[in-house]
Design a protein around this motif. Structure first.
Motif, PDB file in Angstrom:
ATOM      1  N   TRP A   1      13.683 -14.564  17.029  1.00  0.00           N
ATOM      2  CA  TRP A   1      14.397 -15.135  15.880  1.00  0.00           C
ATOM      3  C   TRP A   1      13.971 -14.462  14.577  1.00  0.00           C
ATOM      4  N   VAL A   2      12.673 -14.298  14.381  1.00  0.00           N
ATOM      5  CA  VAL A   2      12.163 -13.679  13.154  1.00  0.00           C
ATOM      6  C   VAL A   2      12.693 -12.256  13.000  1.00  0.00           C
ATOM      7  N   SER A   3      12.804 -11.519  14.107  1.00  0.00           N
ATOM      8  CA  SER A   3      13.261 -10.123  14.037  1.00  0.00           C
ATOM      9  C   SER A   3      14.716 -10.004  13.578  1.00  0.00           C
TER      10      SER A   3
ATOM     11  N   VAL B   1      11.226 -13.290   6.400  1.00  0.00           N
ATOM     12  CA  VAL B   1      10.108 -12.978   7.289  1.00  0.00           C
ATOM     13  C   VAL B   1       8.784 -13.191   6.553  1.00  0.00           C
ATOM     14  N   LYS B   2       8.708 -12.692   5.320  1.00  0.00           N
ATOM     15  CA  LYS B   2       7.501 -12.855   4.512  1.00  0.00           C
ATOM     16  C   LYS B   2       7.189 -14.336   4.285  1.00  0.00           C
ATOM     17  N   MET B   3       8.221 -15.117   4.006  1.00  0.00           N
ATOM     18  CA  MET B   3       8.044 -16.543   3.759  1.00  0.00           C
ATOM     19  C   MET B   3       7.502 -17.250   5.003  1.00  0.00           C
ATOM     20  N   ILE B   4       8.017 -16.870   6.167  1.00  0.00           N
ATOM     21  CA  ILE B   4       7.577 -17.467   7.435  1.00  0.00           C
ATOM     22  C   ILE B   4       6.093 -17.170   7.684  1.00  0.00           C
ATOM     23  N   ILE B   5       5.702 -15.919   7.451  1.00  0.00           N
ATOM     24  CA  ILE B   5       4.298 -15.520   7.652  1.00  0.00           C
ATOM     25  C   ILE B   5       3.381 -16.318   6.738  1.00  0.00           C
ATOM     26  N   CYS B   6       3.774 -16.459   5.487  1.00  0.00           N
ATOM     27  CA  CYS B   6       2.946 -17.189   4.519  1.00  0.00           C
ATOM     28  C   CYS B   6       2.827 -18.672   4.864  1.00  0.00           C
ATOM     29  N   LYS B   7       3.861 -19.244   5.466  1.00  0.00           N
ATOM     30  CA  LYS B   7       3.807 -20.656   5.862  1.00  0.00           C
ATOM     31  C   LYS B   7       2.903 -20.873   7.071  1.00  0.00           C
ATOM     32  N   ILE B   8       2.904 -19.920   7.993  1.00  0.00           N
ATOM     33  CA  ILE B   8       2.125 -20.058   9.227  1.00  0.00           C
ATOM     34  C   ILE B   8       0.639 -19.828   8.981  1.00  0.00           C
ATOM     35  N   LYS B   9       0.304 -18.935   8.056  1.00  0.00           N
ATOM     36  CA  LYS B   9      -1.080 -18.480   7.854  1.00  0.00           C
ATOM     37  C   LYS B   9      -2.100 -19.621   7.663  1.00  0.00           C
ATOM     38  N   PRO B  10      -1.862 -20.603   6.780  1.00  0.00           N
ATOM     39  CA  PRO B  10      -2.868 -21.667   6.601  1.00  0.00           C
ATOM     40  C   PRO B  10      -3.125 -22.463   7.882  1.00  0.00           C
ATOM     41  N   PHE B  11      -2.076 -22.729   8.634  1.00  0.00           N
ATOM     42  CA  PHE B  11      -2.213 -23.474   9.894  1.00  0.00           C
ATOM     43  C   PHE B  11      -3.092 -22.702  10.873  1.00  0.00           C
ATOM     44  N   VAL B  12      -2.849 -21.409  11.011  1.00  0.00           N
ATOM     45  CA  VAL B  12      -3.616 -20.565  11.929  1.00  0.00           C
ATOM     46  C   VAL B  12      -5.083 -20.512  11.504  1.00  0.00           C
ATOM     47  N   PHE B  13      -5.318 -20.349  10.213  1.00  0.00           N
ATOM     48  CA  PHE B  13      -6.693 -20.285   9.692  1.00  0.00           C
ATOM     49  C   PHE B  13      -7.443 -21.592   9.964  1.00  0.00           C
TER      50      PHE B  13
ATOM     51  N   ASN C   1      -5.043 -11.905  12.951  1.00  0.00           N
ATOM     52  CA  ASN C   1      -4.770 -10.532  13.381  1.00  0.00           C
ATOM     53  C   ASN C   1      -3.406 -10.450  14.057  1.00  0.00           C
ATOM     54  N   MET C   2      -3.135 -11.363  15.001  1.00  0.00           N
ATOM     55  CA  MET C   2      -1.859 -11.360  15.725  1.00  0.00           C
ATOM     56  C   MET C   2      -0.689 -11.741  14.834  1.00  0.00           C
ATOM     57  N   LEU C   3      -0.955 -12.567  13.829  1.00  0.00           N
ATOM     58  CA  LEU C   3       0.107 -12.951  12.899  1.00  0.00           C
ATOM     59  C   LEU C   3       0.733 -11.714  12.261  1.00  0.00           C
ATOM     60  N   TYR C   4      -0.120 -10.747  11.909  1.00  0.00           N
ATOM     61  CA  TYR C   4       0.371  -9.511  11.303  1.00  0.00           C
ATOM     62  C   TYR C   4       0.845  -8.509  12.359  1.00  0.00           C
ATOM     63  N   ASN C   5       0.002  -8.272  13.365  1.00  0.00           N
ATOM     64  CA  ASN C   5       0.240  -7.170  14.299  1.00  0.00           C
ATOM     65  C   ASN C   5       1.144  -7.506  15.476  1.00  0.00           C
ATOM     66  N   VAL C   6       1.282  -8.794  15.771  1.00  0.00           N
ATOM     67  CA  VAL C   6       2.171  -9.199  16.871  1.00  0.00           C
ATOM     68  C   VAL C   6       3.502  -9.714  16.344  1.00  0.00           C
ATOM     69  N   LEU C   7       3.474 -10.349  15.170  1.00  0.00           N
ATOM     70  CA  LEU C   7       4.706 -10.942  14.642  1.00  0.00           C
ATOM     71  C   LEU C   7       5.298 -10.146  13.474  1.00  0.00           C
ATOM     72  N   TYR C   8       4.538  -9.963  12.403  1.00  0.00           N
ATOM     73  CA  TYR C   8       5.132  -9.399  11.184  1.00  0.00           C
ATOM     74  C   TYR C   8       5.557  -7.942  11.313  1.00  0.00           C
TER      75      TYR C   8
ATOM     76  N   LYS D   1       0.646  -7.264   2.421  1.00  0.00           N
ATOM     77  CA  LYS D   1       0.893  -7.380   0.978  1.00  0.00           C
ATOM     78  C   LYS D   1       1.593  -6.132   0.441  1.00  0.00           C
ATOM     79  N   LYS D   2       1.157  -4.971   0.918  1.00  0.00           N
ATOM     80  CA  LYS D   2       1.731  -3.710   0.444  1.00  0.00           C
ATOM     81  C   LYS D   2       3.193  -3.581   0.845  1.00  0.00           C
ATOM     82  N   ILE D   3       3.500  -3.830   2.117  1.00  0.00           N
ATOM     83  CA  ILE D   3       4.871  -3.670   2.625  1.00  0.00           C
ATOM     84  C   ILE D   3       5.800  -4.710   2.011  1.00  0.00           C
ATOM     85  N   SER D   4       5.349  -5.964   1.943  1.00  0.00           N
ATOM     86  CA  SER D   4       6.208  -7.007   1.376  1.00  0.00           C
ATOM     87  C   SER D   4       6.488  -6.746  -0.111  1.00  0.00           C
ATOM     88  N   SER D   5       5.513  -6.177  -0.814  1.00  0.00           N
ATOM     89  CA  SER D   5       5.720  -5.820  -2.235  1.00  0.00           C
ATOM     90  C   SER D   5       6.721  -4.683  -2.373  1.00  0.00           C
ATOM     91  N   GLU D   6       6.613  -3.687  -1.498  1.00  0.00           N
ATOM     92  CA  GLU D   6       7.546  -2.550  -1.506  1.00  0.00           C
ATOM     93  C   GLU D   6       8.966  -3.029  -1.244  1.00  0.00           C
TER      94      GLU D   6
END
Length: 426
Positions: free
Chosen positions: A283-285, A292-304, A351-358, A415-420
């Motif tokens: 779905w994210v793809s 996509v950026k918004m989804i990652i930012c929402k998931i991050k606190p829960f994962v941490f 790690n997986m949040l970025y490398n497996v999903l984003y 951060k770099k890619i989402s800013s670009e």
């Protein structure tokens, strides 16, 4: 306008329902993949002894490398291609056949590599039957098109078939392994479970597409599109599967067995994130970059937060957990290794949040590849040094540091890619 809005809301609710169903199916699958083996591991450690159990784990670590080669990154690229074309049965069939043809060739090559290792090194030739019998896992994994069912978002099939296969393996182990001399039966039963599930998974997949022979151009395109993903997955194996392999080479099967027993608990914890990411990925793809950026930012606190709670729990009760699960004083005596590895439960989720999903969702395969290559090479090089001075403790420290580095680098590129993307947005 109200009709259009109602249709959009209906589609959004339908997508949420599919994601939820897939998450539940994948969560049950991960549970079967790790809970059932955790029931078996203490039994095998007790019946086989540290030496033979370590040999089995060492063989499995070698097979995991071959699995990465045969998968060739299609767990990500295949899922994406099928997800995009899922409403075109003929196109889906063409992609499916192309990927399976590539996988067949890779299975043949990987078996040749295994035979070459057995023929060239005494370390492998002494127990050649264990390595050959373990290869059935590669065949079963190649046959089961998990990437296909994930792409069409039908993960119930994967769950039912895999759980059935794992139950077969579990029952066979408990009923037919009685003493140390039965150690060769473990790879037989393990391979049998994977081959049975692979066969049924392959048969079930046929009902979801129309057969069409692919062109050579499509096969070539899929192969080269997945190459960077293959390198990425190989790099992941360098900092996961290579740990037991390196420890076994330098410190022997017994210590490899101890480390593997503890690592299995960490992997069970680590993979609680996998169902979420796998369910979300198709779905994210299909979403735009901003969403996509918004989804990652929402998931991050829960994962941490989840990772932090698990890490603190292990730090407090490491000895108790090992004693409860394995009832083996030797394994329990290495509780400090468990405490060091517990931080992986925190780092790996991010790690997986970025490398497996984003990165796969925004099709930044090369960025992902470069990050994971760095992690893999760092892990292998440092492990080869640290294992000679600190043995099992050195491996645990390097594995944990590697996961932390991957989080930091992944966060930087996110951060770099989402800013670009914000800059180039029309």
């Amino acid at each position: 306008m109200s009709i259009i809005k109602q249709v959009q809301e209906f589609l959004e609710q339908k997508e949420k329902k599919i994601i939820t169903q897939n998450f539940v199916s994948l969560f049950l699958l991960q549970g079967a993949n790790y809970i059932l083996p955790l029931l078996i591991l203490p039994f095998l450690v007790r019946i086989l002894g540290a030496e033979k159990f370590g040999l089995i784990m060492f063989a499995q670590s070698l097979v995991s490398f071959l699995n990465v080669f045969v998968d060739f990154g299609f767990n990500i690229s295949g899922t994406r291609e099928i997800s995009i074309a899922r409403n075109q049965k003929q196109k889906v069939g063409e992609i499916f056949i192309a990927i399976m043809l590539i996988k067949f060739c890779l299975v043949v090559i990987s078996f040749g590599v295994l035979l070459l290792l057995i023929g060239s090194f005494t370390r492998f030739s002494i127990d050649s039957n264990i390595y050959i019998l373990s290869f059935g896992v590669v065949i079963g994994q190649a046959c089961f098109p998990v990437w296909f069912f994930q792409g069409i978002e039908k993960m119930k099939v994967v769950t039912y078939v895999n759980v059935f296969a794992k139950i077969i393996f579990t029952v066979l182990v408990f009923f037919f392994i009685d003493n140390e001399q039965d150690y060769f039966k473990v790879p037989i039963y393990n391979s049998l479970g994977f081959i049975v599930s692979g066969f049924f998974g392959l048969i079930f997949s046929f009902k979801f597409f129309t057969f069409k022979l692919p062109t050579f151009g499509l096969i070539k395109q899929l192969f080269f599109d997945s190459f960077s993903l293959f390198i990425s997955n190989l790099a992941i194996s360098l900092y996961t599967a290579s740990n037991v392999f390196i420890l076994g080479l330098f410190s022997g099967n017994a210590l490899a067995g101890v480390y593997s027993s503890i690592e299995k608990l960490i992997l069970a914890i680590k993979n609680i994130y996998v169902p979420l990411y796998q369910a979300l990925y198709p779905w994210v793809s299909r979403q735009n970059n901003e969403k996509v950026k918004m989804i990652i930012c929402k998931i991050k606190p829960f994962v941490f937060l989840l990772g932090m709670v698990i890490a603190i729990f292990i730090l407090c009760f490491a000895e108790n957990i090992l004693a409860l699960v394995y009832k083996d004083p030797i394994i329990t005596s290495y509780s400090i290794v468990f405490r060091v590895l517990c931080f992986i439960s925190l780092f790996s989720g991010l790690n997986m949040l970025y490398n497996v999903l984003y990165f796969p969702a925004v099709k930044r395969y090369k960025v992902r590849m470069n990050i994971l290559i760095f992690g893999g090479l760092f892990s292998v090089i440092m492990n080869l040094i640290f294992v000679q001075f600190f043995s099992i403790y050195g491996v645990a420290i390097i594995v944990t540091i590697t996961e932390l580095l991957l989080v930091l680098i992944g966060s930087f590129y996110f951060k770099k890619i989402s800013s670009e993307m914000e800059i180039i947005k029309p």
